[in-house]
Design a protein around this motif. Structure first.
Motif, PDB file in Angstrom:
ATOM      1  N   CYS A   1       0.233  10.894  14.699  1.00 11.89           N
ATOM      2  CA  CYS A   1       1.097  11.186  13.547  1.00 11.89           C
ATOM      3  C   CYS A   1       2.011  10.008  13.204  1.00 11.89           C
ATOM      4  O   CYS A   1       2.497   9.904  12.082  1.00 11.89           O
ATOM      5  N   VAL A   2       2.272   9.144  14.182  1.00 19.53           N
ATOM      6  CA  VAL A   2       3.078   7.955  13.914  1.00 19.53           C
ATOM      7  C   VAL A   2       2.452   7.157  12.781  1.00 19.53           C
ATOM      8  O   VAL A   2       3.139   6.679  11.878  1.00 19.53           O
TER       9      VAL A   2
ATOM     10  N   THR B   1      -6.330   0.483  15.041  1.00 14.80           N
ATOM     11  CA  THR B   1      -5.154   0.342  14.170  1.00 14.80           C
ATOM     12  C   THR B   1      -4.092   1.366  14.518  1.00 14.80           C
ATOM     13  O   THR B   1      -2.897   1.057  14.583  1.00 14.80           O
ATOM     14  N   VAL B   2      -4.517   2.601  14.741  1.00 16.30           N
ATOM     15  CA  VAL B   2      -3.562   3.657  15.087  1.00 16.30           C
ATOM     16  C   VAL B   2      -2.934   3.383  16.446  1.00 16.30           C
ATOM     17  O   VAL B   2      -1.727   3.560  16.643  1.00 16.30           O
ATOM     18  N   LEU B   3      -3.735   2.910  17.405  1.00 14.95           N
ATOM     19  CA  LEU B   3      -3.203   2.599  18.729  1.00 14.95           C
ATOM     20  C   LEU B   3      -2.140   1.509  18.659  1.00 14.95           C
ATOM     21  O   LEU B   3      -1.124   1.562  19.359  1.00 14.95           O
ATOM     22  N   GLU B   4      -2.353   0.526  17.807  1.00 16.35           N
ATOM     23  CA  GLU B   4      -1.367  -0.544  17.651  1.00 16.35           C
ATOM     24  C   GLU B   4      -0.052   0.000  17.119  1.00 16.35           C
ATOM     25  O   GLU B   4       1.039  -0.426  17.548  1.00 16.35           O
ATOM     26  N   LYS B   5      -0.125   0.962  16.205  1.00 15.61           N
ATOM     27  CA  LYS B   5       1.102   1.536  15.650  1.00 15.61           C
ATOM     28  C   LYS B   5       1.800   2.436  16.670  1.00 15.61           C
ATOM     29  O   LYS B   5       3.031   2.497  16.714  1.00 15.61           O
ATOM     30  N   ILE B   6       1.023   3.134  17.495  1.00  7.81           N
ATOM     31  CA  ILE B   6       1.622   3.920  18.573  1.00  7.81           C
ATOM     32  C   ILE B   6       2.379   2.997  19.519  1.00  7.81           C
ATOM     33  O   ILE B   6       3.515   3.270  19.927  1.00  7.81           O
ATOM     34  N   ASP B   7       1.742   1.880  19.867  1.00 14.08           N
ATOM     35  CA  ASP B   7       2.395   0.903  20.745  1.00 14.08           C
ATOM     36  C   ASP B   7       3.682   0.368  20.122  1.00 14.08           C
ATOM     37  O   ASP B   7       4.696   0.204  20.795  1.00 14.08           O
ATOM     38  N   LYS B   8       3.642   0.108  18.839  1.00 11.94           N
ATOM     39  CA  LYS B   8       4.799  -0.493  18.173  1.00 11.94           C
ATOM     40  C   LYS B   8       5.957   0.484  18.043  1.00 11.94           C
ATOM     41  O   LYS B   8       7.102   0.174  18.413  1.00 11.94           O
ATOM     42  N   TYR B   9       5.681   1.670  17.498  1.00 13.86           N
ATOM     43  CA  TYR B   9       6.765   2.581  17.139  1.00 13.86           C
ATOM     44  C   TYR B   9       7.202   3.503  18.273  1.00 13.86           C
ATOM     45  O   TYR B   9       8.333   3.967  18.281  1.00 13.86           O
ATOM     46  N   ILE B  10       6.306   3.780  19.202  1.00 12.30           N
ATOM     47  CA  ILE B  10       6.675   4.657  20.316  1.00 12.30           C
ATOM     48  C   ILE B  10       7.106   3.834  21.529  1.00 12.30           C
ATOM     49  O   ILE B  10       8.163   4.059  22.110  1.00 12.30           O
TER      50      ILE B  10
ATOM     51  N   CYS C   1     -11.671  16.719   2.097  1.00 13.58           N
ATOM     52  CA  CYS C   1     -11.879  15.644   3.064  1.00 13.58           C
ATOM     53  C   CYS C   1     -10.543  15.194   3.635  1.00 13.58           C
ATOM     54  O   CYS C   1      -9.602  14.924   2.879  1.00 13.58           O
ATOM     55  N   PRO C   2     -10.411  15.108   4.954  1.00 17.78           N
ATOM     56  CA  PRO C   2      -9.166  14.614   5.557  1.00 17.78           C
ATOM     57  C   PRO C   2      -8.971  13.124   5.248  1.00 17.78           C
ATOM     58  O   PRO C   2      -9.895  12.447   4.789  1.00 17.78           O
ATOM     59  N   PRO C   3      -7.783  12.598   5.524  1.00 14.27           N
ATOM     60  CA  PRO C   3      -7.508  11.198   5.188  1.00 14.27           C
ATOM     61  C   PRO C   3      -8.122  10.181   6.129  1.00 14.27           C
ATOM     62  O   PRO C   3      -8.152   9.000   5.813  1.00 14.27           O
ATOM     63  N   SER C   4      -8.618  10.605   7.293  1.00 16.89           N
ATOM     64  CA  SER C   4      -9.129   9.639   8.265  1.00 16.89           C
ATOM     65  C   SER C   4     -10.029  10.340   9.265  1.00 16.89           C
ATOM     66  O   SER C   4     -10.013  11.567   9.402  1.00 16.89           O
ATOM     67  N   VAL C   5     -10.803   9.534  10.003  1.00 19.03           N
ATOM     68  CA  VAL C   5     -11.660  10.101  11.036  1.00 19.03           C
ATOM     69  C   VAL C   5     -10.815  10.701  12.150  1.00 19.03           C
ATOM     70  O   VAL C   5     -11.206  11.715  12.766  1.00 19.03           O
ATOM     71  N   GLU C   6      -9.651  10.108  12.437  1.00 19.84           N
ATOM     72  CA  GLU C   6      -8.773  10.690  13.462  1.00 19.84           C
ATOM     73  C   GLU C   6      -8.372  12.107  13.078  1.00 19.84           C
ATOM     74  O   GLU C   6      -8.417  13.029  13.895  1.00 19.84           O
ATOM     75  N   ALA C   7      -7.952  12.268  11.820  1.00 20.87           N
ATOM     76  CA  ALA C   7      -7.536  13.592  11.353  1.00 20.87           C
ATOM     77  C   ALA C   7      -8.714  14.566  11.401  1.00 20.87           C
ATOM     78  O   ALA C   7      -8.562  15.728  11.794  1.00 20.87           O
ATOM     79  N   TYR C   8      -9.902  14.087  11.012  1.00 25.16           N
ATOM     80  CA  TYR C   8     -11.059  14.981  11.001  1.00 25.16           C
ATOM     81  C   TYR C   8     -11.424  15.456  12.398  1.00 25.16           C
ATOM     82  O   TYR C   8     -11.661  16.649  12.628  1.00 25.16           O
ATOM     83  N   LEU C   9     -11.483  14.529  13.350  1.00 30.68           N
ATOM     84  CA  LEU C   9     -11.844  14.928  14.713  1.00 30.68           C
ATOM     85  C   LEU C   9     -10.757  15.799  15.331  1.00 30.68           C
ATOM     86  O   LEU C   9     -11.043  16.704  16.125  1.00 30.68           O
ATOM     87  N   GLN C  10      -9.498  15.533  14.974  1.00 31.05           N
ATOM     88  CA  GLN C  10      -8.416  16.364  15.486  1.00 31.05           C
ATOM     89  C   GLN C  10      -8.565  17.798  14.987  1.00 31.05           C
ATOM     90  O   GLN C  10      -8.438  18.759  15.744  1.00 31.05           O
ATOM     91  N   GLU C  11      -8.840  17.950  13.700  1.00 30.24           N
ATOM     92  CA  GLU C  11      -8.914  19.290  13.108  1.00 30.24           C
ATOM     93  C   GLU C  11     -10.231  19.977  13.436  1.00 30.24           C
ATOM     94  O   GLU C  11     -10.245  21.175  13.761  1.00 30.24           O
ATOM     95  N   SER C  12     -11.346  19.268  13.360  1.00 32.03           N
ATOM     96  CA  SER C  12     -12.623  19.893  13.726  1.00 32.03           C
ATOM     97  C   SER C  12     -12.646  20.242  15.206  1.00 32.03           C
ATOM     98  O   SER C  12     -13.338  21.169  15.632  1.00 32.03           O
ATOM     99  N   GLY C  13     -11.855  19.520  15.993  1.00 32.77           N
ATOM    100  CA  GLY C  13     -11.772  19.788  17.422  1.00 32.77           C
ATOM    101  C   GLY C  13     -11.059  21.076  17.776  1.00 32.77           C
ATOM    102  O   GLY C  13     -10.982  21.442  18.957  1.00 32.77           O
TER     103      GLY C  13
END
Length: 536
Positions: free
Chosen positions: A191-192, A239-248, A370-382
């Motif tokens: 979500c970051v 890309t998402v992992l880099e932002k997690i590292d940066k902001y969290i 359609c969700p905004p990203s593959v991360e969102a799709y796998l999270q929700e379909s999961g």
């Protein structure tokens, strides 16, 4: 041979505290990393009496062995295990990875969730296990807030459950340094990236929360002093992992986090996608033939409410309700309780129900939008098949996606959604492989069976679900009907179950796409035929 049960404090603690006998290897790795880092930073690990007795004097050594730690390494190396991004598939038991350590560590664990429903679900599950979590949320009275602080002072509560917004309030920020927090956990950490840079700027301040917990004094240039920190997510691209590292984790100041990546593949989910011009009707027809309980994801609150009402009426079914973040706390609680215990329920929801609320027996997930990203799709379909049984995840695609993509101003966000739409339109590559490729996932993959997706089953189609029946109709009836006449005639087809308005919308869409055309000559003016078919 020495009994392994007597030399395994983690397994013994798991049995004593949770009544469980088994940890998956990745769960054990995450847990042992947390406990090893805690010991390296000087935090006490309080083993249950039975665990300590069974483990004897080797408890600490067994934790190090479980985490595959080199005892000859520097203490800071072990302490740095306390900075982890844990990427595990939905339903893989992420919660246990911080729940078990929380019951062993000498201070409380703070768990940050993005939405109230997820906070409430975690509180419910902890209380069912006999624990007493402290819930921090907006709107609490002074008396309620004081009761939270007292439960932490007394040691009654080992968990603090909160969202970023409440933690960033002045009263809570002033209190955080005195709470003795040992472990900060950020669940649904993707979500970051997806929310923090748009409508949830509080997510960009999580590292400020961490610094406040530390009392603004880290005491080490390595970034390894202070509380432990773990970010959990089911899926995340580089890309998402880099932002997690940066902001969290504040990677611009301290070392990058250690990453533990589980296989995001869910082999019990059958993936499929279908083009649709009338998506509400497509959802209706899918619900009529697919197993329940089911969740239908939509992109907007208004869309959720409209679709739920449409489905209730068209299916004559009262076991359909909607859910979004704009509902009151009481409304959300009522819907969650209804759906959690309902074997035949259909929940039409925004992503507010897509992040971790644990209903194990969901059989079907449908993405109307359609969700905004593959991360969102796998999270929700999961959300589907968390009990390990076969389930389905179906994504609809169509002209609406192109319109949404055209409105996205950020090029990176636009490319992420385009990639997922192209995944849906594809008909020649295994969908499970394609999803993993979109994540740039390089770990082990289950060998896909013949039933893993509609492509592997030979059922995938690159045309809209309405297209063939409509073009076949006009091939049989070329130059016979106008739009209005054809729409009225098609309403009599019991297989289609279209209203005149809906049939007219499909015809109009196919004309715009060049699949059908209106004739202009005087003899057949306004009559329809299939494009490319001769009219003489």
């Amino acid at each position: 041979m020495e009994n392994a049960e007597l030399t395994d404090p983690i397994k013994s603690a798991l049995k004593t505290l949770f009544g469980l006998d088994y940890l998956f290897p990745y769960q054990r790795l995450v847990i042992s990393n947390i406990l090893e880092a805690a010991q390296a930073r000087g935090f006490e690990v309080n083993w249950p009496v039975e665990s300590a007795a069974n483990a004897g004097t080797n408890a600490g050594a067994e934790v190090r062995q479980a985490g595959d730690i080199n005892d000859s390494g520097e203490t800071s190396d072990r302490a740095d295990l306390g900075r982890q991004i844990v990427i595990l598939p939905t339903g893989a038991g992420k919660s246990l990875c911080f729940q078990l350590p929380a019951m062993l560590l000498s201070g409380p664990t703070l768990v940050i969730y993005p939405i109230l429903s997820l906070m409430a679900d975690q509180e419910r599950r902890l209380r069912e296990k006999g624990f007493a979590p402290a819930l921090l949320r907006g709107g609490q009275s002074p008396e309620e807030r004081e009761a939270v602080w007292e439960s932490l002072r007394s040691g009654k509560s080992r968990f603090i459950i909160a969202n970023p917004e409440v933690l960033l309030t002045r009263q809570v920020m002033e209190k955080l340094p005195s709470l003795g927090i040992v472990h900060l956990v950020v669940d649904e950490a993707h979500c970051v990236s997806e929310w923090g840079e748009s409508f949830r700027p509080s997510y960009l301040q999580i590292n400020e929360i961490f610094e406040t917990i530390c009392g603004n004094s880290r005491g080490s240039e390595s970034g390894c002093s202070g509380p432990l920190m773990t970010a959990f997510t089911a899926t995340a691209s580089e890309t998402v992992l880099e932002k997690i590292d940066k902001y969290i984790f504040g990677s611009d100041k301290y070392p990058l986090s250690r990453r533990i990546i589980g296989n995001p593949d869910r082999s019990n989910i059958v993936y499929s996608a279908r083009g649709a011009l009338l998506r509400d009707l497509a959802v209706r027809d899918l619900l009529a033939v697919n197993e329940r309980p089911a969740i239908v994801f939509c992109s907007s609150r208004n869309g959720v409410m409209k679709l739920a009402r449409y489905l209730q009426n068209s299916l004559d079914d009262r076991e359909i309700k909607f859910y979004h973040a704009g509902l009151s706390r009481e409304e959300k609680s009522a819907v969650e309780k209804w759906f959690f215990t309902n074997p035949d329920g259909v929940l039409v929801s925004t992503c507010a129900y897509g992040m971790g609320v644990d209903k194990a027996d969901i059989r079907t997930i449908i993405h109307r939008d359609c969700p905004p990203s593959v991360e969102a799709y796998l999270q929700e379909s999961g959300r589907a098949g968390r009990d390990g049984k076969q389930s389905r995840a179906i994504m609809l695609w169509g002209p609406e996606d192109d319109k949404r993509i055209s409105r996205i101003t950020n090029s990176a966000d636009r490319k992420r959604m385009e990639a997922l739409v192209n995944y849906g339109r594809g008909i020649d590559k295994c969908r499970r492989d394609e999803l993993l490729n979109l994540l740039n996932y390089e770990g082990p993959r289950d060998s896909p069976g013949p039933d893993c997706c509609d492509v592997c089953q030979g059922r995938a189609s690159g045309i809209y679900r309405e297209e063939k029946s409509m073009t076949d109709f006009f091939k049989r009836n070329k130059r016979v009907y106008t739009i209005t006449q054809a729409a009225a005639f098609l309403t009599m087809d019991k297989n289609l179950r279209w209203s005149g308005k809906e049939a007219g919308e499909v015809i109009t869409c196919l004309i715009k796409m060049g699949k059908l055309k209106k004739l202009r000559n005087l003899l057949w003016k306004e009559k329809l035929t299939v494009s490319g078919v001769k009219n003489q």
